[in-house]
Design a protein around this motif. Structure first.
Motif, PDB file in Angstrom:
ATOM      1  N   ASN A 185       0.870  -1.122  -0.050  1.00 24.54           N
ATOM      2  CA  ASN A 185      -0.202   0.047  -0.043  1.00 24.54           C
ATOM      3  C   ASN A 185       1.064   1.253   0.027  1.00 24.54           C
ATOM      4  O   ASN A 185       0.320   2.340  -0.162  1.00 24.54           O
ATOM      5  CB  ASN A 185      -0.842   0.022   1.099  1.00 24.54           C
ATOM      6  CG  ASN A 185      -1.907  -0.856   1.292  1.00 24.54           C
ATOM      7  OD1 ASN A 185      -2.397  -1.523  -0.116  1.00 24.54           O
ATOM      8  ND2 ASN A 185      -2.503  -1.480   2.382  1.00 24.54           N
ATOM      9  N   GLU A 186       2.093   1.027   0.009  1.00 22.65           N
ATOM     10  CA  GLU A 186       3.099   2.208   0.219  1.00 22.65           C
ATOM     11  C   GLU A 186       3.866   2.305  -1.032  1.00 22.65           C
ATOM     12  O   GLU A 186       4.515   1.409  -1.422  1.00 22.65           O
ATOM     13  CB  GLU A 186       3.969   2.196   1.556  1.00 22.65           C
ATOM     14  CG  GLU A 186       4.616   3.479   2.014  1.00 22.65           C
ATOM     15  CD  GLU A 186       5.439   3.003   3.477  1.00 22.65           C
ATOM     16  OE1 GLU A 186       4.958   3.884   4.052  1.00 22.65           O
ATOM     17  OE2 GLU A 186       6.089   2.019   3.407  1.00 22.65           O
ATOM     18  N   GLU A 187       3.818   3.612  -1.602  1.00 24.90           N
ATOM     19  CA  GLU A 187       4.642   3.919  -2.607  1.00 24.90           C
ATOM     20  C   GLU A 187       6.100   4.449  -2.163  1.00 24.90           C
ATOM     21  O   GLU A 187       6.062   5.510  -1.844  1.00 24.90           O
ATOM     22  CB  GLU A 187       4.198   5.011  -3.583  1.00 24.90           C
ATOM     23  CG  GLU A 187       2.769   4.561  -4.242  1.00 24.90           C
ATOM     24  CD  GLU A 187       1.938   5.397  -5.004  1.00 24.90           C
ATOM     25  OE1 GLU A 187       2.241   6.503  -4.842  1.00 24.90           O
ATOM     26  OE2 GLU A 187       1.077   4.807  -6.094  1.00 24.90           O
ATOM     27  N   VAL A 188       7.152   3.670  -2.316  1.00 28.32           N
ATOM     28  CA  VAL A 188       8.433   4.153  -1.802  1.00 28.32           C
ATOM     29  C   VAL A 188       9.500   3.552  -2.618  1.00 28.32           C
ATOM     30  O   VAL A 188       9.323   2.342  -3.189  1.00 28.32           O
ATOM     31  CB  VAL A 188       8.651   3.655  -0.461  1.00 28.32           C
ATOM     32  CG1 VAL A 188       8.241   2.052  -0.001  1.00 28.32           C
ATOM     33  CG2 VAL A 188       9.708   4.171   0.336  1.00 28.32           C
ATOM     34  N   GLN A 189      10.484   4.284  -2.799  1.00 24.81           N
ATOM     35  CA  GLN A 189      11.819   3.881  -3.627  1.00 24.81           C
ATOM     36  C   GLN A 189      12.819   4.298  -2.764  1.00 24.81           C
ATOM     37  O   GLN A 189      13.069   5.444  -2.363  1.00 24.81           O
ATOM     38  CB  GLN A 189      11.843   4.493  -4.969  1.00 24.81           C
ATOM     39  CG  GLN A 189      13.090   4.404  -5.701  1.00 24.81           C
ATOM     40  CD  GLN A 189      14.094   5.271  -5.608  1.00 24.81           C
ATOM     41  OE1 GLN A 189      13.848   6.303  -5.954  1.00 24.81           O
ATOM     42  NE2 GLN A 189      15.448   5.102  -5.318  1.00 24.81           N
ATOM     43  N   PHE A 190      13.686   3.518  -2.275  1.00 25.83           N
ATOM     44  CA  PHE A 190      14.498   3.711  -0.919  1.00 25.83           C
ATOM     45  C   PHE A 190      15.855   2.691  -1.218  1.00 25.83           C
ATOM     46  O   PHE A 190      15.693   1.645  -1.560  1.00 25.83           O
ATOM     47  CB  PHE A 190      14.090   3.640   0.250  1.00 25.83           C
ATOM     48  CG  PHE A 190      14.947   3.883   1.311  1.00 25.83           C
ATOM     49  CD1 PHE A 190      15.546   5.118   1.744  1.00 25.83           C
ATOM     50  CD2 PHE A 190      15.465   2.788   2.097  1.00 25.83           C
ATOM     51  CE1 PHE A 190      16.272   5.033   2.605  1.00 25.83           C
ATOM     52  CE2 PHE A 190      16.293   2.799   3.181  1.00 25.83           C
ATOM     53  CZ  PHE A 190      16.839   3.988   3.303  1.00 25.83           C
ATOM     54  N   ALA A 191      16.965   3.148  -1.130  1.00 30.65           N
ATOM     55  CA  ALA A 191      18.224   2.582  -1.040  1.00 30.65           C
ATOM     56  C   ALA A 191      19.144   3.115  -0.296  1.00 30.65           C
ATOM     57  O   ALA A 191      19.412   4.306  -0.512  1.00 30.65           O
ATOM     58  CB  ALA A 191      18.433   2.169  -2.459  1.00 30.65           C
TER      59      ALA A 191
END
Length: 161
Positions: free
Chosen positions: A2-8
């Motif tokens: 449900n969460e739109e995330v792009q993380f690194a």
């Protein structure tokens, strides 16, 4: 889901004990760009929450010597990132008040700032002098939103995003 995330993010520990926490900027996915647009009107985006949690975990676990071979208590810690990654580095440094004395410097390479309400809600007195933003003279993304940290404009040779 449900969460739109792009993380690194990744952490480097140098031989002299210097620790570098590096945040990745936006990748080429639509998801990453969509989350970036949220920065223009949301107080906090998911990747900022993840960035703060990651930084705090690195500090806490390193003191327990579980994930890093040395304790960072007496060593220099740098937070760095390009584009959205620079914003994440600044966000982590500002929000992790309990660890600000361990941070040597924060380097934001062409990353956007924050909504003005962010600065109104967060005390940056003890950390702002440790944050430095580098902006190419042709910067677009890095000039978005509000910046209160020291900024250095460098000669840029490319154009466009």
């Amino acid at each position: 889901t449900n969460e739109e995330v792009q993380f690194a993010a990744v952490t480097f520990v140098l031989k002299n004990g210097t620790t570098i926490v590096a945040y990745r900027g936006t990748d080429s996915s639509i998801l990453g760009w969509r989350e970036d647009f949220y920065m223009t009107y949301k107080d906090v985006i998911p990747s900022q929450k993840y960035a703060l949690a990651y930084f705090c975990e690195v500090i806490e676990e390193s003191s327990k010597k579980r994930i890093l071979p040395i304790s960072m208590k007496n060593n220099k810690v740098y937070l760095v990132g390009h584009s959205k990654g620079g914003n994440l580095a600044m966000y982590s440094a500002i929000k992790a008040v309990q660890y600000q004395n361990q941070i040597e410097r924060v380097y934001n390479f062409d990353g956007p700032g924050f909504l003005s309400s962010f600065y109104e809600e967060n005390d940056t007195t003890n950390i702002l002098n440790k944050i430095k933003t580098y902006l190419p003279s042709v910067s677009i993304i890095g000039r978005l939103l509000e910046h209160r940290e020291e900024a250095v404009v460098i000669e840029g040779y490319e154009s466009g995003l």
